[in-house]
Design a protein around this motif. Structure first.
Motif, PDB file in Angstrom:
ATOM      1  N   ALA A  57       0.940  -1.104  -0.052  1.00 13.07           N
ATOM      2  CA  ALA A  57       0.063   0.086   0.011  1.00 13.07           C
ATOM      3  C   ALA A  57       0.907   1.214   0.148  1.00 13.07           C
ATOM      4  CB  ALA A  57      -1.064  -0.024   1.071  1.00 13.07           C
ATOM      5  N   LEU A  58       2.042   1.161   0.814  1.00 10.94           N
ATOM      6  CA  LEU A  58       2.922   2.350   0.914  1.00 10.94           C
ATOM      7  C   LEU A  58       3.513   2.412  -0.383  1.00 10.94           C
ATOM      8  CD1 LEU A  58       4.140   4.603   2.614  1.00 10.94           C
ATOM      9  CD2 LEU A  58       5.899   2.751   3.049  1.00 10.94           C
ATOM     10  N   LEU A  59       4.086   1.464  -1.036  1.00  8.00           N
ATOM     11  CA  LEU A  59       4.536   1.623  -2.351  1.00  8.00           C
ATOM     12  C   LEU A  59       3.847   2.163  -3.468  1.00  8.00           C
ATOM     13  CD1 LEU A  59       6.827  -1.481  -2.295  1.00  8.00           C
ATOM     14  CD2 LEU A  59       7.755   1.013  -2.159  1.00  8.00           C
ATOM     15  N   LEU A  60       2.480   1.635  -3.409  1.00 10.08           N
ATOM     16  CA  LEU A  60       1.535   2.007  -4.368  1.00 10.08           C
ATOM     17  C   LEU A  60       1.269   3.524  -4.153  1.00 10.08           C
ATOM     18  CD1 LEU A  60      -1.130  -0.745  -4.699  1.00 10.08           C
ATOM     19  CD2 LEU A  60       0.734  -0.393  -6.412  1.00 10.08           C
ATOM     20  N   ALA A  61       1.134   4.131  -3.074  1.00  8.06           N
ATOM     21  CA  ALA A  61       0.869   5.523  -2.710  1.00  8.06           C
ATOM     22  C   ALA A  61       1.887   6.469  -3.079  1.00  8.06           C
ATOM     23  CB  ALA A  61       0.436   5.664  -1.268  1.00  8.06           C
ATOM     24  N   LEU A  62       3.219   5.959  -2.983  1.00  9.11           N
ATOM     25  CA  LEU A  62       4.485   6.801  -3.489  1.00  9.11           C
ATOM     26  C   LEU A  62       4.520   6.686  -4.835  1.00  9.11           C
ATOM     27  CD1 LEU A  62       7.259   5.264  -1.022  1.00  9.11           C
ATOM     28  CD2 LEU A  62       6.261   7.413  -1.196  1.00  9.11           C
ATOM     29  N   ALA A  63       4.189   5.602  -5.549  1.00  9.67           N
ATOM     30  CA  ALA A  63       4.034   5.542  -7.143  1.00  9.67           C
ATOM     31  C   ALA A  63       3.007   6.675  -7.395  1.00  9.67           C
ATOM     32  CB  ALA A  63       3.694   4.158  -7.353  1.00  9.67           C
TER      33      ALA A  63
END
Length: 105
Positions: A57-63
């Motif tokens: 979820a964090l990586l998708l938000a950063l992307a």
């Protein structure tokens, strides 16, 4: 058959029964330990799964914050992984076919 021979046989049976009882007790202890290890492993896997979900979820938000489509990136990686797995399977199959082919001698 005399009483001495009967007593000897009874003693042998008794000794065997005692050995088997000890083995069963040991086996029971090993099973209990194994159950505890399985429970610990299950808890660890659940924690790791939860952490992995959070990281995704964090990586998708950063992307998304950087204007990237995270889901598309993950789909491309999954496709690449499948292609790599297919290539590895083909290579393994070719190696197996070559090793089982007649040598022609």
């Amino acid at each position: 058959m005399g009483l001495g021979s009967t007593a000897k046989k009874i003693q042998l049976v008794s000794d065997r029964a005692e050995q088997m009882y000890k083995q069963v007790q040991e086996l029971q202890g090993r099973i209990v330990n194994l159950e505890e290890e399985v429970d610990d492993t299950h808890d660890t896997v659940k924690k790791m799964d939860h952490q992995l979900t959070e990281q995704r979820a964090l990586l998708l938000a950063l992307a998304e914050e950087r204007g990237l489509d995270g889901e598309e990136i993950l789909a491309e990686v999954a496709i690449d992984d499948l292609d790599d797995a297919d290539d590895a399977a083909e290579t393994a199959e070719e190696t197996t076919d070559e090793s089982s082919a007649p040598s022609g001698e």
